[in-house]
Design a protein around this motif. Structure first.
Motif, PDB file in Angstrom:
ATOM      1  N   LYS A  88       0.835  -1.206   0.000  1.00 23.90           N
ATOM      2  CA  LYS A  88       0.000   0.000   0.000  1.00 23.90           C
ATOM      3  C   LYS A  88       0.867   1.252   0.000  1.00 23.90           C
ATOM      4  N   THR A  97       1.186   3.939  -3.113  1.00 23.63           N
ATOM      5  CA  THR A  97       0.857   5.348  -2.908  1.00 23.63           C
ATOM      6  C   THR A  97       1.965   6.246  -3.452  1.00 23.63           C
ATOM      7  N   LEU A 133      -4.753  -3.104  -2.231  1.00 26.16           N
ATOM      8  CA  LEU A 133      -3.451  -2.667  -1.738  1.00 26.16           C
ATOM      9  C   LEU A 133      -2.727  -1.758  -2.723  1.00 26.16           C
ATOM     10  N   GLY A 134      -3.368  -1.482  -3.856  1.00 29.99           N
ATOM     11  CA  GLY A 134      -2.820  -0.527  -4.806  1.00 29.99           C
ATOM     12  C   GLY A 134      -2.051  -1.119  -5.964  1.00 29.99           C
ATOM     13  N   GLN A 188      -1.548  -7.786   4.963  1.00 30.48           N
ATOM     14  CA  GLN A 188      -1.680  -7.847   3.510  1.00 30.48           C
ATOM     15  C   GLN A 188      -2.278  -9.152   3.007  1.00 30.48           C
TER      16      GLN A 188
END
Length: 393
Positions: A163, A167, A193-194, A301
């Motif tokens: 994550k 970001t 989680l991106g 995760q």
């Protein structure tokens, strides 16, 4: 519906003419069309229909559709190996003059692909400590094509904060590509989680016991150009599509993935705890152990399970070889997440062509044995490990 139900009951794209419950193996190359317009529409992707088995086959499409339903991905493409999936994903993301931010802690062939093969085409590898977020941010610039990482590194067992990395990358307009081979997509949600693109070797958990080679690109649609290049350029030009025979076996494996994985992960945790008590095992590395430095992040995760791979360290390379030679139940073989328990000495095999200084950079030790835990009765696995070590006590 729960994921196990989805894995078994995702419908065909088109109804089978005989109503077969198990997807048939469409072991053919060409597909006939009713008229010229339908043929043109299929070849130009205006309708969903197979045109040529090098780029689409109904058996393979069925596997892709099931994975798409399980992951919530925008696109899923199946390849003939995990390395083919990784290679196609990276080729789709990058180009001459770009760089890939990644880690020294990668599977040997993946590292060689990035640091050797792709450099010949003008792509720069930027090897960074992905557990250091400041280093990650510093490594990314205007020429960064992607951040690439393994969700659980092999064999170092490192876990990076997906994550946080996502970001940082997304603020700079950079996609994150993650190899999720070590933890099944049924256990985690990498999209949340991106992660933008997930790649994995379906040879491992999905195949249901080392039955077939395969790889998947699972694309969540946040960087559309990647899928466009995969589907309409690389799939056509490189010809690495999965075979229908492999897709059939892996579809069957997908239907039993959850029950097999839960047994294997449970065996791995129990064994890791038991191996801690054996005096001549110098280190047990498994993210499911509460005192593992990555344990809390892994739980956040991946949830309560920690995969079926662990490593042990013995006194020396010679002790590792003696241990391997004495095994009677555990198999001396490469591969991961087979139904059988497997053991290998990574430094002399998977990483055997790397120099000592490279091994040190990658944290691949001569004292490490990698274990892939199978479906056998857990006490039988432990007893074999103990007998293989007893003469070194």
């Amino acid at each position: 519906m729960k994921k196990q139900t989805i894995a078994i009951n995702t419908p065909y794209t088109r109804k089978d003419v005989y109503g077969a419950l198990a997807v048939p193996i469409y072991n053919n190359v060409a597909f006939e069309f009713d008229d010229a317009q339908e043929m043109a529409d299929a070849f130009c992707n205006r309708i969903k229909a197979p045109d040529y088995a090098r780029v689409e086959n109904p058996t393979v499409t069925n596997l892709e559709q099931r994975v798409k339903a399980l992951t919530g991905a925008e696109h899923v493409t199946a390849f003939n190996s995990g390395m083919a999936a990784i290679g196609n994903a990276l080729l789709a993301a990058t180009e001459q003059g770009k760089n890939i931010v990644t880690s020294h802690h990668l599977f040997g062939n993946t590292l060689a692909l990035i640091t050797t093969t792709l450099t010949r085409f003008g792509v720069e590898p930027r090897l960074t400590d992905l557990t250091n977020l400041e280093a990650v941010e510093s490594a990314i610039d205007e020429q960064t094509a992607c951040v690439f990482l393994e969700v659980l590194t092999n064999p170092q067992m490192e876990v990076a904060d997906l994550k946080a990395i996502s970001t940082i990358a997304h603020k700079k307009g950079v996609p994150v590509i993650a190899d999720s081979t070590a933890i099944p997509f049924t256990e985690t949600n990498l999209k949340e989680l991106g992660v933008d693109v997930e790649v994995l070797s379906s040879t491992k958990y999905l195949s249901g016991g080392g039955t077939s080679l395969g790889g998947l690109i699972v694309d969540y649609g946040s960087f559309p150009e990647i899928n466009k290049r995969v589907k309409y350029e690389l799939l056509f030009n490189l010809g690495a599509y999965m075979t229908p025979q492999a897709a059939y076996m892996q579809t069957l494996g997908l239907e039993t993935l959850d029950v097999r994985y839960q047994r294997q992960a449970g065996n791995a945790l129990w064994l890791a705890q038991e191996l801690l008590e054996i005096p001549n095992i110098k280190r047990v590395n498994y993210i499911g152990l509460a005192d593992n430095p990555f344990h809390k992040l892994a739980v956040r995760q991946f949830g309560p399970t920690a995969g079926a791979m662990l490593t042990i360290d013995l006194a020396s390379k010679e002790a590792c070889f003696r241990f391997l030679n004495r095994l009677k139940l555990v198999h001396r073989a490469t591969n991961l997440f087979d139904s059988r328990t497997l053991a290998i000495h990574p430094a002399s095999t998977i990483f055997g062509n790397f120099k000592d200084e490279q091994l040190e950079q990658m944290d691949v030790r001569q004292t490490t044995i990698r274990l892939s835990i199978g479906l056998e009765y857990k006490e039988d696995i432990l007893n074999d490990i103990k007998q293989a070590l007893k003469d070194d006590l």
